[in-house]
Structures are given as C-alpha cells and as structure tokens.
Write a protein that holds these residues in place. Structure first.
Motif, PDB file in Angstrom:
ATOM      1  N   ILE A 155       0.705  -1.181  -0.191  1.00  0.00           N
ATOM      2  CA  ILE A 155      -0.021   0.097  -0.238  1.00  0.00           C
ATOM      3  C   ILE A 155       0.940   1.076   0.149  1.00  0.00           C
ATOM      4  O   ILE A 155       0.610   2.294  -0.875  1.00  0.00           O
ATOM      5  N   GLN A 156       1.861   1.285   0.959  1.00  0.00           N
ATOM      6  CA  GLN A 156       2.727   2.489   0.909  1.00  0.00           C
ATOM      7  C   GLN A 156       3.492   2.452  -0.539  1.00  0.00           C
ATOM      8  O   GLN A 156       3.599   3.647  -0.828  1.00  0.00           O
ATOM      9  N   GLN A 157       4.008   1.526  -0.920  1.00  0.00           N
ATOM     10  CA  GLN A 157       4.772   1.762  -2.240  1.00  0.00           C
ATOM     11  C   GLN A 157       3.814   2.175  -3.352  1.00  0.00           C
ATOM     12  O   GLN A 157       4.341   3.025  -4.100  1.00  0.00           O
ATOM     13  N   TYR A 158       2.624   1.537  -3.570  1.00  0.00           N
ATOM     14  CA  TYR A 158       1.685   1.943  -4.583  1.00  0.00           C
ATOM     15  C   TYR A 158       1.479   3.678  -4.369  1.00  0.00           C
ATOM     16  O   TYR A 158       1.454   4.490  -5.229  1.00  0.00           O
ATOM     17  N   LEU A 159       0.976   4.202  -3.099  1.00  0.00           N
ATOM     18  CA  LEU A 159       0.843   5.473  -2.749  1.00  0.00           C
ATOM     19  C   LEU A 159       2.101   6.441  -3.095  1.00  0.00           C
ATOM     20  O   LEU A 159       1.911   7.507  -3.677  1.00  0.00           O
ATOM     21  N   ASN A 160       3.349   5.880  -2.821  1.00  0.00           N
ATOM     22  CA  ASN A 160       4.494   6.743  -3.129  1.00  0.00           C
ATOM     23  C   ASN A 160       4.815   6.843  -4.344  1.00  0.00           C
ATOM     24  O   ASN A 160       5.076   8.090  -5.205  1.00  0.00           O
ATOM     25  N   ASN A 161       4.597   5.765  -5.247  1.00  0.00           N
ATOM     26  CA  ASN A 161       4.781   5.613  -6.701  1.00  0.00           C
ATOM     27  C   ASN A 161       3.682   6.575  -7.366  1.00  0.00           C
ATOM     28  O   ASN A 161       3.971   6.998  -8.494  1.00  0.00           O
ATOM     29  N   ASP A 162       2.752   6.496  -6.605  1.00  0.00           N
ATOM     30  CA  ASP A 162       1.641   7.565  -7.149  1.00  0.00           C
ATOM     31  C   ASP A 162       1.687   8.934  -7.071  1.00  0.00           C
ATOM     32  O   ASP A 162       0.897   9.762  -7.411  1.00  0.00           O
ATOM     33  N   GLY A 163       2.744   9.243  -6.315  1.00  0.00           N
ATOM     34  CA  GLY A 163       2.957  10.753  -6.009  1.00  0.00           C
ATOM     35  C   GLY A 163       3.022  11.041  -4.841  1.00  0.00           C
ATOM     36  O   GLY A 163       3.212  12.250  -4.383  1.00  0.00           O
ATOM     37  N   ASP A 164       2.211  10.413  -3.714  1.00  0.00           N
ATOM     38  CA  ASP A 164       2.319  10.606  -2.402  1.00  0.00           C
ATOM     39  C   ASP A 164       3.292  10.266  -1.477  1.00  0.00           C
ATOM     40  O   ASP A 164       3.398   9.184  -1.082  1.00  0.00           O
ATOM     41  N   HIS A 165       4.184  11.111  -1.343  1.00  0.00           N
ATOM     42  CA  HIS A 165       5.818  10.847  -0.647  1.00  0.00           C
ATOM     43  C   HIS A 165       5.452  10.864   0.700  1.00  0.00           C
ATOM     44  O   HIS A 165       6.297  10.847   1.476  1.00  0.00           O
ATOM     45  N   GLN A 166       4.324  11.299   1.427  1.00  0.00           N
ATOM     46  CA  GLN A 166       4.250  11.548   2.849  1.00  0.00           C
ATOM     47  C   GLN A 166       3.385  10.495   3.574  1.00  0.00           C
ATOM     48  O   GLN A 166       2.669  10.611   4.407  1.00  0.00           O
ATOM     49  N   VAL A 167       3.443   9.353   2.916  1.00  0.00           N
ATOM     50  CA  VAL A 167       2.915   7.917   3.208  1.00  0.00           C
ATOM     51  C   VAL A 167       4.004   7.161   3.807  1.00  0.00           C
ATOM     52  O   VAL A 167       4.938   6.949   2.874  1.00  0.00           O
ATOM     53  N   TYR A 168       4.065   6.914   5.257  1.00  0.00           N
ATOM     54  CA  TYR A 168       4.898   5.959   5.683  1.00  0.00           C
ATOM     55  C   TYR A 168       4.409   4.707   6.359  1.00  0.00           C
ATOM     56  O   TYR A 168       3.154   4.655   6.329  1.00  0.00           O
ATOM     57  N   HIS A 169       5.301   3.693   7.155  1.00  0.00           N
ATOM     58  CA  HIS A 169       4.779   2.673   7.730  1.00  0.00           C
ATOM     59  C   HIS A 169       5.586   2.462   8.985  1.00  0.00           C
ATOM     60  O   HIS A 169       6.815   2.849   9.115  1.00  0.00           O
ATOM     61  N   TYR A 170       4.974   1.835   9.930  1.00  0.00           N
ATOM     62  CA  TYR A 170       5.523   1.444  11.029  1.00  0.00           C
ATOM     63  C   TYR A 170       5.044   0.168  11.543  1.00  0.00           C
ATOM     64  O   TYR A 170       3.902  -0.021  11.556  1.00  0.00           O
ATOM     65  N   PHE A 171       5.991  -0.927  11.797  1.00  0.00           N
ATOM     66  CA  PHE A 171       5.362  -2.258  12.089  1.00  0.00           C
ATOM     67  C   PHE A 171       5.888  -2.811  13.363  1.00  0.00           C
ATOM     68  O   PHE A 171       7.203  -2.342  13.907  1.00  0.00           O
TER      69      PHE A 171
END
Length: 357
Positions: free
Chosen positions: A306-322
């Motif tokens: 999900i993060q990769q898709y959104l980053n590639n789609d131009g939203d570079h302010q989406v992150y993850h924490y596991f």
C-alpha cells in the motif's frame, strides 16, 4: 512583675485583634462557553452551553486560580444504565479516574490545593458506544488563559486505539461491564502526543475494520470517518476544525486475513480520503500491536505494498511502522496498560524521526 504581666496581656489583645481569619475567596461558576475553556476532539457545539461528545479521548482543558475545582458534566446514561468514565489530571499530578453516577454530575475534582495557578485536563475514557458526555462548566475562583501545543496528531484505529481493556484499577478483566477497563487517556495515542507535546484526536471504534468489522457491526472506518459520533454513524464532522501534522492508521486487526486486492484497494482509497482532508499531513500506516504471528506477516505485506503504491503514485508523505511482536496482556487479549506505554514509546520515537521533532 505586675508591669511585665500587663504588657504581655496588652500585646496578646493587640495580636488577636490584628490576626483576623482569612476569608475564603468566593467561587464562581464558569459556563461551558467561557473563552478560557479549551476543547480538543470531535464535539457537537449545537448547544454551546452543553457541548456534547461521544468519542474516546476527547478532552477539556483550563487553567484556573484557587485551591479547589468542581466540574459539572451530564451523561447520556445510555440504555438507562451505562455510565462513562473520565480521566482527570490536575497540574502534572498522577491522573485519576472517575465514573459518572447519574444524568447530572457535580464533582469536586480538586481541593486543598496550594493557592495560585493550576491546570486541569478532563478526558473521556470510554468510547462512543457508552453514550455522550456534555460538559456544563466548572467552579473555581478564577479562570485564566491556557496555552495549547501547536503540534497536532490524529490516531485512527479500533479498540486498541480506544484504550479498551487496559485499566484494571477498579474492575478486573471479565468483571463488571465490558467498558469498565477502558482508559483512552492512558492509551498509546494520547501518551504519544504528550511525549511529543502535541494535541491529540482519537478517531476509533472498538471492533471496527477497514472492510470487515467484528461483532456483527454494520459499519467500517471509511464509512464513519467523517462523523462526530462514529459508532452511530451520525452528525457530520467539519474537518477544517483540526488539521493534524501526523495521522496514524492502525486498522486490520478486525479485518483479519482478507483478500489482498479487496483490502489493499479499500486501504488505498481510505488513505486518499484522509489526504483529501489533510493535504499537508504525514500519514503513517501502522500494523496491529495485537496481531498474532500470521496476521502480523499479512499486515506487513499488505501495508508495504500500500505504501509503495501511494509513494509511486506521487504521495511521498505516506510511511509505515511495524510492531515486531504481539502485545496481549490486557483484557480480551488487548495490550495492557504497561504495554500501551511500550507501544507509545516506539511509535513516538518513529514520529520524531519522520517529523524531526
């Protein structure tokens, strides 16, 4: 000798005449719409004299002068029997928990304080399904202006984010009502916010999921995200009232192992909805700290894509924490009180890195 005795008597009479008892200052009732009282959370201000709120973690703050403080709150008393819990904090002292006892509650929350300035925080510990609270006002000598943090965080989630099952201080697990162990104030979200000197919103409902909720619930988070009373899916929220710097999304525990396409598509659409309301916010997608090994692996895989898709789609302010393990010491296998503090510290450290706070 007689002269000395007369002198002592004269001095005592003079002292007693001068040492009049200090008259206590008059106390004033300040209505809920007083400009010095600050509110944080999704609140219905239709009646400004009785602002009404359902969500866990909504809080009221004020700075006051004097040695005592009494608050007045109304409780919906949902179904004629449910009574909300509130967390109260005076200055930087240890928080204490109180429960309403009726429709109208006049509660002395501080007495015998040192003269001078003090602060109070009153936080709704229980969630929307337990009914609303109306804040009516408070009684003290004087209200003063209080400064609020500039930083803002919103925590989106389920029962974990609500603080369900963490507080056994008054009622042990499997005893009393199901909400007796709720404590939103000491849950991971507000703890993170206080660590980072930020305001907080809890946007969460126990049992809720992204595409599937537990317990025969007929709502999911994308459906109720824009509501003041999320459990009942009612009252439109105005997103302009609160623009967080950081949004965390902790969903998936109640979804379980869902079809990857269905779950990820809905999650991506939801992040885009959040982004539309908060164009400048950093959005952190968080795995469930309650998940077992199998679900932890699945959520890590889904959230990464999900993060990769959104980053590639131009939203570079989406992150993850596991989270690297499950935390299940609380009631109903939820994280316990101490574990919420551990979870909060981990998440706060990560937010510090992202925000450079």
């Amino acid at each position: 000798m007689k002269y000395a005795f007369s002198l002592i008597i004269a001095l005592l009479i003079t002292f007693c005449a001068c040492a009049k008892p200090v008259k206590p200052k008059d106390l004033t009732f300040f209505s809920a719409n007083d400009k010095h009282i600050k509110y944080v959370g999704r609140i219905d201000f239709t009646d400004p004299l009785k602002p009404r709120f359902w969500q866990p973690g909504v809080y009221v703050q004020a700075m006051f002068e004097g040695t005592s403080l009494t608050i007045t709150v109304n409780d919906e008393v949902l179904y004629g029997k449910l009574h909300n819990y509130l967390e109260v904090v005076i200055d930087n002292n240890k928080p204490f928990r109180i429960q309403t006892t009726g429709k109208t509650n006049i509660i002395e929350v501080a007495k015998d304080l040192a003269p001078g300035e003090h602060t109070v925080t009153i936080c709704k510990d229980t969630e929307a399904g337990i009914g609303y609270i109306e804040f009516v006002g408070l009684k003290c000598e004087k209200l003063l202006s209080i400064k609020q943090p500039k930083r803002k965080i919103e925590f989106i989630g389920d029962s974990i984010t609500c603080g369900s099952g963490i507080d056994e201080s008054t009622v042990k697990c499997d005893k009393g009502q199901w909400f007796d162990q709720h404590n939103a104030y000491l849950s991971y979200g507000p703890t993170v916010a206080r660590e980072l000197n930020a305001q907080w919103y809890i946007t969460a409902v126990s049992g809720i999921g992204m595409i599937h909720s537990c317990c025969k619930m007929d709502i999911v988070m994308p459906q109720v995200f824009d509501k003041i009373n999320q459990r009942a899916d009612t009252l439109q929220w105005n997103f302009s009232k609160y623009k967080p710097d950081v949004v965390t999304i902790c969903l998936g525990q109640n979804d379980g192992n869902q079809d990857s396409t269905a779950f990820c598509s809905a999650y991506i659409a939801f992040v885009k909805t959040v982004r539309a309301h908060y164009p400048k916010a950093d959005i952190i997608c968080v795995s469930s700290p309650m998940a077992n090994n199998d679900l932890r692996v699945i959520l890590k895989k889904y959230i990464t894509s999900i993060q990769q898709y959104l980053n590639n789609d131009g939203d570079h302010q989406v992150y993850h924490y596991f989270f690297d393990k499950g935390y299940n010491d609380g009631c109903g296998s939820h994280p316990g009180m101490v574990q919420h503090q551990v979870i909060a510290q981990q998440l706060a450290d990560y937010i510090k890195q992202v925000e450079n706070w």
